[in-house]
Design an enzyme around this catalytic site. Structure first.
Site, PDB file in Angstrom:
ATOM      1  CG  ASP A 288      -1.846   1.223   1.239  1.00 24.28           C
ATOM      2  OD1 ASP A 288      -2.464   1.491   0.185  1.00 24.28           O
ATOM      3  OD2 ASP A 288      -1.944   1.925   2.255  1.00 24.28           O
ATOM      4  CB  SER A 289       0.159   4.718  -0.955  1.00 21.31           C
ATOM      5  OG  SER A 289      -1.024   4.862  -0.194  1.00 21.31           O
TER       6      SER A 289
ATOM      7  CB  CYS B 288      -3.025   0.623  -2.638  1.00 15.58           C
ATOM      8  SG  CYS B 288      -3.036   2.360  -3.108  1.00 15.58           S
TER       9      CYS B 288
ATOM     10  CD  GLU C 256      -0.728   7.456   5.549  1.00 20.57           C
ATOM     11  OE1 GLU C 256       0.438   7.611   5.922  1.00 20.57           O
ATOM     12  OE2 GLU C 256      -1.182   6.351   5.178  1.00 20.57           O
TER      13      GLU C 256
ATOM     14  CB  CYS D  23      -9.719   4.709  -0.037  1.00 18.62           C
ATOM     15  SG  CYS D  23      -8.124   5.201   0.648  1.00 18.62           S
TER      16      CYS D  23
ATOM     17  CG  HIS E  81      -5.528   5.282   4.082  1.00 19.92           C
ATOM     18  ND1 HIS E  81      -4.930   4.685   2.987  1.00 19.92           N
ATOM     19  CD2 HIS E  81      -4.521   5.843   4.791  1.00 19.92           C
ATOM     20  CE1 HIS E  81      -3.628   4.903   3.043  1.00 19.92           C
ATOM     21  NE2 HIS E  81      -3.358   5.610   4.130  1.00 19.92           N
TER      22      HIS E  81
HETATM   23  N1  DGL Z   1      -4.994   3.503   0.598  1.00 19.89           N
HETATM   24  C1  DGL Z   1      -4.908   3.801  -0.774  1.00 19.89           C
HETATM   25  C2  DGL Z   1      -6.166   3.432  -1.531  1.00 19.89           C
HETATM   26  O1  DGL Z   1      -6.772   2.465  -1.215  1.00 19.89           O
HETATM   27  C3  DGL Z   1      -4.479   5.146  -1.206  1.00 19.89           C
HETATM   28  C4  DGL Z   1      -4.203   6.220  -0.290  1.00 19.89           C
HETATM   29  C5  DGL Z   1      -3.341   7.254  -0.948  1.00 19.89           C
HETATM   30  O2  DGL Z   1      -2.139   7.050  -0.948  1.00 19.89           O
HETATM   31  O3  DGL Z   1      -3.884   8.235  -1.482  1.00 19.89           O
HETATM   32  O4  DGL Z   1      -6.550   4.069  -2.452  1.00 19.89           O
END
Ligand code: DGL
Length: 281
Positions: free
Chosen positions: A16-17, A79, A164, A198, A200
């Site tokens: 993931d990012s 991600c 984050e 997403c 997150h």
């Molecule tokens: N968690 C990632 C996603 O599912 C991306 C978050 C990001 O780096 O913008 O899209």
């Protein structure tokens, strides 16, 4: 006489990012505790959601290469942004050259597969990063599987930074959670199912539930991705046999080890040991 070296099995890679993929990793480990895993978070370059196609592709490819070097035969892009912007190119263009026997899978398809049974109005919403929403990937995937379902997307650019920076539960988060939930529902009043597109966003779930009208189903991806992976490994014994079983997970971040361990504890409810890794090398 040609000498074929035996294939060395390895852990399953989860990328993931940043921290978001930990929500997917937890569910995967609940469903498949026996395998070994490597988690890689590109925290130094997060967020991906506001970056261009080319950059997300380049960063994701670097991560996949590194996970292959770490011994992974199977990599999950946990991600949505990377799945939307890089997965197809990596599968079609890069894998045949890197190693056609390895696999890279994303999170969008397994999420969309369940949607047909959940929506009655056949109107669904997707909350995601700007990159995921602009890519149109959810619309395309839903159209392929369920052409009768109408999809409305809403970008939520402030949600990843809230998570984050560990502000997901603070009062400051309310404003932005309400703003994007209402913006989605105003676009289509028939929506009865909303995908958190997403990884997150599950961290914002308590607040999302506060602002989402009762009767709307909220779909988190973790469990869906985990079940889909379980099914995939059952159907692909040739990949399954290349995954080591020890129940262990190693964590890597492109940012500071200390910072990652600290923030990851809010996702995993435990302290972990983390290693630093540079993807630019
Ligand atoms: N968690 C990632 C996603 O599912 C991306 C978050 C990001 O780096 O913008 O899209």
């Amino acid at each position: 006489m040609s000498l074929t070296l035996p294939i060395q099995p390895g852990p399953i890679g989860v990328f993931d990012s940043g921290y978001g993929g930990l929500t997917i990793l937890s569910e995967i480990r609940n469903a498949l505790p026996m395998y070994d895993y490597v988690y890689l978070g590109d925290n130094a370059r997060t967020p991906y959601g506001t970056r261009s196609f080319d950059i997300v592709y380049e960063f994701t490819l670097q991560a996949v290469r590194r996970l292959f070097e770490l011994g992974c035969h199977l990599v999950i892009l946990a991600c949505n942004t990377a799945s939307a912007k890089a997965l197809r190119s990596i599968q079609m263009r890069d894998l045949p050259q890197l190693d056609p026997s390895r696999r890279v899978l994303g999170v969008i398809r397994p999420t969309v597969e369940c949607i047909g049974d959940l929506t009655h109005s056949r109107h669904i919403g997707v909350l995601g990063t700007s990159g995921t929403i602009k890519s149109g990937s959810y619309v395309l995937e839903v159209r392929k599987l369920f052409p009768d379902i109408q999809v409305t997307g809403q970008a939520c650019p402030m949600w990843v930074p809230l998570v984050e920076y560990n502000e997901a539960h603070g009062s400051g988060a309310d404003y932005f959670v309400q703003k994007y939930v209402y913006a989605l529902l105003e676009q289509d009043r028939l929506i009865d199912t909303v995908i958190l597109g997403c990884t997150h966003y599950p961290l914002l779930l308590p607040k999302i539930k506060e602002y989402m009208p009762a009767g709307i189903t909220i779909v988190s991806q973790g469990e869906l991705v985990a079940q889909s992976l379980k099914d995939y490994l059952r159907r692909h014994p040739e990949i399954d046999s290349r995954c080591t079983r020890g129940g262990h997970c190693t964590y890597y971040t492109t940012e500071s080890e200390e910072k990652f361990a600290e923030s990851a504890s809010t996702f995993l409810n435990k302290r972990i040991e983390v290693h630093h890794l540079d993807l630019n090398e």
